[in-house]
Design a protein around this motif. Structure first.
Motif, PDB file in Angstrom:
ATOM      1  N   PRO A  30       0.658  -1.424   0.012  1.00 44.97           N
ATOM      2  CA  PRO A  30       0.024  -0.215   0.214  1.00 44.97           C
ATOM      3  C   PRO A  30       0.831   1.196   0.128  1.00 44.97           C
ATOM      4  N   THR A  31       2.050   1.355   0.851  1.00 50.87           N
ATOM      5  CA  THR A  31       2.785   2.659   0.982  1.00 50.87           C
ATOM      6  C   THR A  31       3.569   2.776  -0.641  1.00 50.87           C
ATOM      7  N   GLY A  32       3.756   1.569  -1.043  1.00 54.78           N
ATOM      8  CA  GLY A  32       4.666   1.664  -2.446  1.00 54.78           C
ATOM      9  C   GLY A  32       3.485   2.197  -3.241  1.00 54.78           C
ATOM     10  N   VAL A  33       2.438   1.954  -3.378  1.00 52.79           N
ATOM     11  CA  VAL A  33       1.464   2.282  -4.469  1.00 52.79           C
ATOM     12  C   VAL A  33       1.252   3.770  -4.313  1.00 52.79           C
ATOM     13  N   ALA A  34       1.061   4.144  -2.901  1.00 55.43           N
ATOM     14  CA  ALA A  34       0.801   5.462  -2.458  1.00 55.43           C
ATOM     15  C   ALA A  34       1.985   6.486  -3.106  1.00 55.43           C
ATOM     16  N   ALA A  35       3.198   5.894  -2.887  1.00 49.56           N
ATOM     17  CA  ALA A  35       4.388   6.608  -3.106  1.00 49.56           C
ATOM     18  C   ALA A  35       4.249   7.073  -4.641  1.00 49.56           C
ATOM     19  N   LEU A  36       4.028   5.841  -5.272  1.00 53.58           N
ATOM     20  CA  LEU A  36       4.064   6.158  -6.988  1.00 53.58           C
ATOM     21  C   LEU A  36       3.136   6.969  -7.251  1.00 53.58           C
ATOM     22  N   LEU A  37       1.764   7.001  -6.767  1.00 53.50           N
ATOM     23  CA  LEU A  37       0.517   7.997  -7.222  1.00 53.50           C
ATOM     24  C   LEU A  37       0.825   9.186  -6.622  1.00 53.50           C
ATOM     25  N   ILE A  38       1.937   9.473  -5.532  1.00 50.07           N
ATOM     26  CA  ILE A  38       1.824  10.752  -5.149  1.00 50.07           C
ATOM     27  C   ILE A  38       3.139  11.599  -5.841  1.00 50.07           C
ATOM     28  N   HIS A  39       4.343  10.560  -6.143  1.00 44.70           N
ATOM     29  CA  HIS A  39       5.400  11.335  -6.829  1.00 44.70           C
ATOM     30  C   HIS A  39       5.559  11.288  -8.241  1.00 44.70           C
ATOM     31  N   ALA A  40       4.893  10.363  -8.982  1.00 41.94           N
ATOM     32  CA  ALA A  40       4.858  10.438 -10.283  1.00 41.94           C
ATOM     33  C   ALA A  40       4.337  11.495 -10.907  1.00 41.94           C
ATOM     34  N   PRO A  41       3.020  11.936 -10.393  1.00 42.59           N
ATOM     35  CA  PRO A  41       2.431  13.458 -10.937  1.00 42.59           C
ATOM     36  C   PRO A  41       3.297  14.783 -10.705  1.00 42.59           C
ATOM     37  N   GLN A  42       4.051  14.540  -9.601  1.00 42.63           N
ATOM     38  CA  GLN A  42       5.001  15.674  -9.359  1.00 42.63           C
ATOM     39  C   GLN A  42       6.089  15.617 -10.401  1.00 42.63           C
ATOM     40  N   LEU A  43       6.228  14.342 -10.995  1.00 42.81           N
ATOM     41  CA  LEU A  43       7.632  14.511 -11.909  1.00 42.81           C
ATOM     42  C   LEU A  43       6.735  14.830 -13.370  1.00 42.81           C
ATOM     43  N   LEU A  44       5.787  14.539 -13.480  1.00 43.35           N
ATOM     44  CA  LEU A  44       4.947  14.790 -14.924  1.00 43.35           C
ATOM     45  C   LEU A  44       4.782  16.323 -14.871  1.00 43.35           C
ATOM     46  N   TRP A  45       4.400  16.840 -13.581  1.00 43.76           N
ATOM     47  CA  TRP A  45       4.118  18.243 -13.625  1.00 43.76           C
ATOM     48  C   TRP A  45       5.195  19.158 -13.763  1.00 43.76           C
ATOM     49  N   LEU A  46       6.432  18.569 -14.043  1.00 41.30           N
ATOM     50  CA  LEU A  46       7.665  19.401 -14.381  1.00 41.30           C
ATOM     51  C   LEU A  46       7.577  19.958 -15.628  1.00 41.30           C
ATOM     52  N   ASP A  47       6.772  19.187 -16.513  1.00 48.28           N
ATOM     53  CA  ASP A  47       6.616  19.689 -17.851  1.00 48.28           C
ATOM     54  C   ASP A  47       5.693  20.862 -18.024  1.00 48.28           C
ATOM     55  N   ARG A  48       4.821  21.005 -17.043  1.00 51.69           N
ATOM     56  CA  ARG A  48       3.756  22.034 -17.142  1.00 51.69           C
ATOM     57  C   ARG A  48       4.510  23.302 -16.501  1.00 51.69           C
ATOM     58  N   SER A  49       5.222  22.966 -15.345  1.00 50.07           N
ATOM     59  CA  SER A  49       5.734  24.124 -14.704  1.00 50.07           C
ATOM     60  C   SER A  49       7.048  24.436 -15.526  1.00 50.07           C
ATOM     61  N   SER A  50       7.768  23.803 -15.966  1.00 54.01           N
ATOM     62  CA  SER A  50       9.001  24.391 -17.104  1.00 54.01           C
ATOM     63  C   SER A  50       7.901  25.371 -18.244  1.00 54.01           C
ATOM     64  N   ARG A  51       7.129  24.692 -18.717  1.00 56.08           N
ATOM     65  CA  ARG A  51       6.280  25.498 -19.866  1.00 56.08           C
ATOM     66  C   ARG A  51       5.934  27.151 -19.485  1.00 56.08           C
ATOM     67  N   ALA A  52       5.552  26.905 -18.102  1.00 60.38           N
ATOM     68  CA  ALA A  52       4.920  28.406 -17.664  1.00 60.38           C
ATOM     69  C   ALA A  52       6.123  29.353 -17.306  1.00 60.38           C
ATOM     70  N   TRP A  53       7.385  28.672 -17.037  1.00 62.53           N
ATOM     71  CA  TRP A  53       8.542  29.836 -16.804  1.00 62.53           C
ATOM     72  C   TRP A  53       8.932  30.528 -18.262  1.00 62.53           C
ATOM     73  N   PRO A  54       8.764  31.843 -18.311  1.00 64.71           N
ATOM     74  CA  PRO A  54       9.494  32.828 -19.418  1.00 64.71           C
ATOM     75  C   PRO A  54      10.939  32.377 -19.467  1.00 64.71           C
ATOM     76  N   LEU A  55      11.606  32.336 -20.755  1.00 63.99           N
ATOM     77  CA  LEU A  55      12.818  31.982 -21.233  1.00 63.99           C
ATOM     78  C   LEU A  55      13.641  32.912 -20.299  1.00 63.99           C
ATOM     79  N   ARG A  56      13.564  33.907 -20.071  1.00 59.23           N
ATOM     80  CA  ARG A  56      14.525  34.917 -19.316  1.00 59.23           C
ATOM     81  C   ARG A  56      14.488  34.205 -17.803  1.00 59.23           C
ATOM     82  N   ARG A  57      13.563  33.174 -17.363  1.00 56.80           N
ATOM     83  CA  ARG A  57      13.954  32.699 -15.901  1.00 56.80           C
ATOM     84  C   ARG A  57      14.077  31.272 -15.975  1.00 56.80           C
ATOM     85  N   LEU A  58      14.263  30.770 -17.202  1.00 57.25           N
ATOM     86  CA  LEU A  58      14.542  29.421 -17.234  1.00 57.25           C
ATOM     87  C   LEU A  58      16.307  29.046 -17.437  1.00 57.25           C
ATOM     88  N   ARG A  59      16.750  29.762 -16.869  1.00 55.99           N
ATOM     89  CA  ARG A  59      18.006  29.393 -17.012  1.00 55.99           C
ATOM     90  C   ARG A  59      18.322  28.540 -15.905  1.00 55.99           C
TER      91      ARG A  59
END
Length: 559
Positions: A197-226
């Motif tokens: 149960p904890t293994g499944v919970a860790a996967l369901l909690i952390h994997a979306p944070q990793l996938l969210w990197l794509d959205r958070s990166s897209r939201a940063w202007p180029l001048r801040r993406l350094r």
């Protein structure tokens, strides 16, 4: 109660940012002295603790091959390759790697990945390459963020996957401690099932944070993406090979007249290598542990007072690596992939081989043996592949030594910290810290409140792990204080889910502490992050949420 002074010293030392090696050593000695443990016994504890935990440093065996293929442009080629795969994003790469890491850990294949084996040479360059392909040049801040999440994908995956495997160290620690101390007969499979149960919970909690990197990166202007039969081969050969590697690094540093901390660094790595040799005889009972304890304290003094430093780390320039990557292309991936492939084959096949009716490998040594052999094979493969004429001279054995020295010195004294933490846990247990914590818990806990007792046990496991950097060391203390007398005896809880989930709660603390050097500081050093706490910051949300899940699951299923 005075034995808790040692815990306070760790907290104060961490708050004042004093070298953790000094903090851990002083806290251990102070706790032992308060408990009237003699000087020889203290030195014995340092010696046996070091000798018995040498396996946590085995990752260094892959540094020569990783340093060599990096010199020839591995990371640059990884970025070029991923740029051709348009559907791959940073989040998908890291989430996919986390799933693979968790699944392989669940079947006992821990050593096929790790910060040195896969994150630095393959996963991070691919993740960064995907981000560059989509968003253009990245700022140092964004690169650090990707590095932190790349490290977290590895750590979270292995932590909450390995306990599903019945023969992993944490499961065996729980069964041996509980069965010996409380007269139970817990089956490893019962504990492993409650890790799911904890293994499944860790996967369901952390994997979306990793996938969210794509959205958070897209939201940063180029001048801040350094029943044990005597095995033919134990893991001691690997410890001797690592010891020889450390000694070779010491000689290399000693010959570098431009090294800013030449004598101190050479002494530190040389003593560390000799300690790996001597640890064999301590483990077999053929040599006194107190002598090794003195050597360990000398290494702590060298590191704690700034006598261990980094050389200039000469290597190829970015332009040379780009040119070499174009010349060798995807061949550069071959040595990196040899490590997990050969390690898996040996881990699976090795235990099945017998010679003259005796097992080839000692019980529990297949993974370490696979790691050592795979590193040697990968180095040989890399040396062969890189022999053709190139802009840089074909590699000699001195090249991987220089490159691995550069990587190892980036890690520095943190390589010794996990073994010191093992000793600290041993001294805390001998001094009766668990009983003192139990007394305080009795004052704090509301009478008859099951939920409060569950929360104190789980949060206490996480808190002590944050302080001590090791859930294995925290488990005996919190189990003696709360787990057994309160949850099992008073509330009649089922031992298997309580102890299994308790250990996993400790892992949540590991995700959140720099004291867990192997999982947090070492990856930051290997990835050359500007923010050495980057992996911890990427893991904190997951650690907090999984801890809450653990409290809820334990409360519902264990009573």
């Amino acid at each position: 109660m005075y034995v808790l002074i040692g815990v306070g010293l760790v907290v104060v030392g961490f708050a004042l940012r004093i070298n953790p090696l000094l903090v851990v050593t002083v806290a251990g000695i102070a706790t032992a002295a308060i408990a009237r443990i003699g000087p020889v016994e203290i030195l014995n504890a340092f010696g046996t603790g070091f000798a018995g935990s040498r396996s946590v440093t085995t990752f260094v065996i892959v540094l020569p091959v990783i340093g060599l293929i990096e010199r020839y442009g591995l990371q640059e080629q990884a970025k070029r390759l991923i740029s051709r795969l348009k559907s791959m994003t940073t989040g998908r790469i890291l989430a996919g790697y986390m799933v693979i890491r968790q699944v392989t850990a669940a079947v006992g294949l821990n050593s096929i990945g790790g910060p040195a084996q896969t994150v630095r040479p393959l996963i991070y360059p691919m993740a960064e390459g995907a981000a560059v392909e989509r968003y253009g040049p990245l700022s140092l801040r964004m690169r650090d963020k990707i590095k932190g999440y790349a490290s977290s994908a590895d750590t979270v995956g292995v932590f909450f996957g390995e306990d599903i495997f019945v023969a992993i160290g944490s499961i065996l620690l729980i069964t041996s401690f509980v069965d010996t101390t409380y007269g139970l007969a817990l089956e490893p499979i019962d504990l492993a099932l409650w890790a799911i149960p904890t293994g499944v919970a860790a996967l369901l909690i952390h994997a979306p944070q990793l996938l969210w990197l794509d959205r958070s990166s897209r939201a940063w202007p180029l001048r801040r993406l350094r029943r044990r039969r005597r095995p033919v081969l134990t893991a001691e050969w690997l410890y001797w090979l690592i010891g020889a590697f450390f000694v070779a690094i010491a000689v290399h540093i000693l010959r570098d007249t431009e090294h800013p901390r030449r004598l101190g660094s050479a002494a530190f790595w040389g003593l560390l290598g000799i300690s790996f040799f001597y640890g064999t005889f301590v483990q077999s009972g053929q040599a006194p542990a107190w002598l090794l304890g003195i050597v360990v304290l000398v290494m702590v003094v060298l590191a704690g007072f700034g006598r261990v430093g980094r050389g200039k780390g000469r290597t190829t320039t970015p332009e040379e690596r780009t040119s070499l990557a174009e010349r060798f292309g995807n061949k550069l991936f071959v040595p990196a992939l040899v490590v997990p492939i050969v390690a898996v084959l040996i881990a699976l096949v090795g235990p099945l081989i017998s010679i003259g009716g005796e097992p080839l490998l000692a019980e529990g040594s297949a993974t370490l043996t696979g790691l050592g052999i795979s590193a040697i094979v990968a180095l040989v493969v890399a040396m062969r592949l890189l022999r053709p004429p190139s802009p840089a001279a074909p590699p000699s054995l001195g090249v991987p030594l220089r490159e691995s020295s550069r990587l190892l010195e980036a890690i520095g004294w943190a390589a010794l910290l996990p073994q010191m933490l093992s000793t600290l846990g041993s001294l805390f247990t001998q001094a009766g810290v668990g009983k003192a914590v139990g007394t305080i818990a009795g004052w704090v806990l509301p009478e008859g409140s099951l939920l409060a007792a569950v929360a104190v046990y789980a949060i206490g496991m996480a808190a002590f792990t944050i302080i001590m950097g090791n859930a294995f060391a925290a488990f005996p203390i919190m189990t003696a204080a709360v787990g057994w007398p309160v949850l099992v005896q008073t509330f009649g809880g089922a031992p298997a889910p309580i102890f299994a989930i308790g250990m996993l709660s400790g892992f949540c603390g590991t995700l959140a502490t720099p004291m867990a050097a192997n999982f947090n500081l070492v990856p930051a050093a290997l990835l050359e992050m500007k923010d050495k706490y980057g992996p911890i910051k990427a893991q904190l949300p997951t650690a907090g949420l999984v801890l809450l899940v653990n409290i809820g699951v334990m409360y519902v299923v264990a009573f």
